[in-house]
Design an enzyme around this catalytic site. Structure first.
Site, short mmCIF file in Angstrom:
data_model
loop_
_atom_site.label_atom_id
_atom_site.label_comp_id
_atom_site.label_asym_id
_atom_site.label_seq_id
_atom_site.Cartn_x
_atom_site.Cartn_y
_atom_site.Cartn_z
N HIS A 85 63.36 11.35 37.93
CA HIS A 85 63.42 11.34 39.39
C HIS A 85 62.83 12.63 39.97
CE1 HIS A 85 65.43 7.60 38.95
NE2 HIS A 85 66.63 8.07 38.68
N SER A 91 66.05 0.45 32.99
CA SER A 91 65.07 1.18 32.19
C SER A 91 64.40 0.18 31.25
CB SER A 91 65.76 2.25 31.35
OG SER A 91 66.45 3.17 32.16
N THR A 103 64.38 5.18 29.57
CA THR A 103 63.07 5.22 28.89
C THR A 103 62.69 6.66 28.57
OG1 THR A 103 62.50 3.27 30.17
CG2 THR A 103 60.72 4.34 28.98
N ALA A 104 63.14 7.59 29.40
CA ALA A 104 62.89 9.00 29.13
C ALA A 104 63.45 9.39 27.76
CB ALA A 104 63.53 9.86 30.22
#
Length: 283
Positions: A154, A63, A115-116
């Site tokens: 995803h 990430s 990163t989310a």
């Protein structure tokens, strides 16, 4: 004594369609790889982030949030990025609500180095509770009511409505508006610095060749990627791969690099990331 033994490069990537598409040519011997031998280890992104903190793999998906903590060990390959251009990770819930209503709520997240999660912290600050769960369990957790909302990455971005869940915010869309049109850089491939400059550049070039092979032989690469498309039919798998394997994947480009710098700078300025991040691109 002379030896013809090849240099082993262990690759870590997620068991999802976009990564499978990207690595198809390397995984299935579709391109010549010179003095290198590539092996593949498939794990969820948060597990790969944790392994990268220990420098375990020569080449690994990470990430971009996770990369902030491993800059001494890894550089970023200029190819292999997953970037959402006005789309990205999503927060979903059983009932529609405003973004403001997420404050004080318990949100199931796929890992604190994703990163989310960084994007969600930039949006909501410290106003929410969170619980870490495997990314592929989050939709079920929200549907059951074990969390108020879920942060999905995803293929869940294409399937959440099948479980009756509602979109509260698309973080890629929010970031795009927030930054006057920059994409949201989510994942990258990181290469270990102790391999030396020459090896780093050569391995990055093979990665790029694998990505280009997939894009030029889309049907064949999609057939391989489809094996990793949990709950995705052919059309959705094709759409998902198209979202995250594109021109930005061949090269971050100026816009992609600018987006990475701004994302990590904002993460530092808002106290999510403890230190300023020096970013090094290879290739």
């Amino acid at each position: 004594m002379m030896t013809d033994e090849k240099v082993l490069i262990r690759i870590g990537h997620s068991p999802d369609p976009d990564d499978a598409f990207m690595f198809h040519a390397l995984a299935n011997d579709k391109i010549e790889t010179g003095k290198y031998r590539f092996t593949h280890e498939l794990q969820d992104i948060e597990s790969l982030n944790k392994r990268a903190l220990k420098g375990e793999l020569e080449l690994t998906a990470v990430s971009l949030h996770g990369y902030a903590y491993m800059t001494d060990t890894y550089a970023i390959c200029s190819c292999g990025a997953s970037i959402g251009d006005n789309y990205g990770p999503m927060v979903v819930a059983r009932e529609e609500c405003a973004i403001e209503d997420l404050k004080g709520k318990k949100i199931a997240v796929p890992g604190t180095m994703t990163t989310a999660f960084l994007a969600l912290k930039l949006l909501l600050g410290d106003t929410f509770e969170f619980e870490v769960h495997p990314f592929d369990e989050i939709l079920n957790i929200v549907e059951r009511g074990d969390a108020d909302a879920g942060l999905i990455i995803h293929e869940g971005q294409l399937t959440y409505a099948d479980q009756g869940l509602k979109l509260i915010v698309d973080l890629g869309e929010w970031w795009y508006k927030e930054t006057d049109g920059l994409p949201l850089p989510l994942g990258a491939n990181a290469i270990r610095k102790d391999l030396g400059q020459e090896v780093m550049e050569e391995v990055t070039e093979y990665l790029k060749q694998s990505i280009v092979y997939g894009l030029e032989n889309r049907k064949e690469a999609l057939a391989h990627a489809q094996k990793y498309g949990r709950d995705l039919d052919d059309a959705k798998a094709d759409k998902f791969v198209g979202m995250y394997v594109n021109d930005y994947t061949v090269d971050f480009g100026d816009k992609g690099r600018e987006a990475v710098k701004l994302l990590l700078k904002k993460g530092y300025e808002q106290g999510v990331i403890p230190n300023p991040v020096e970013i090094e691109f290879i290739g």
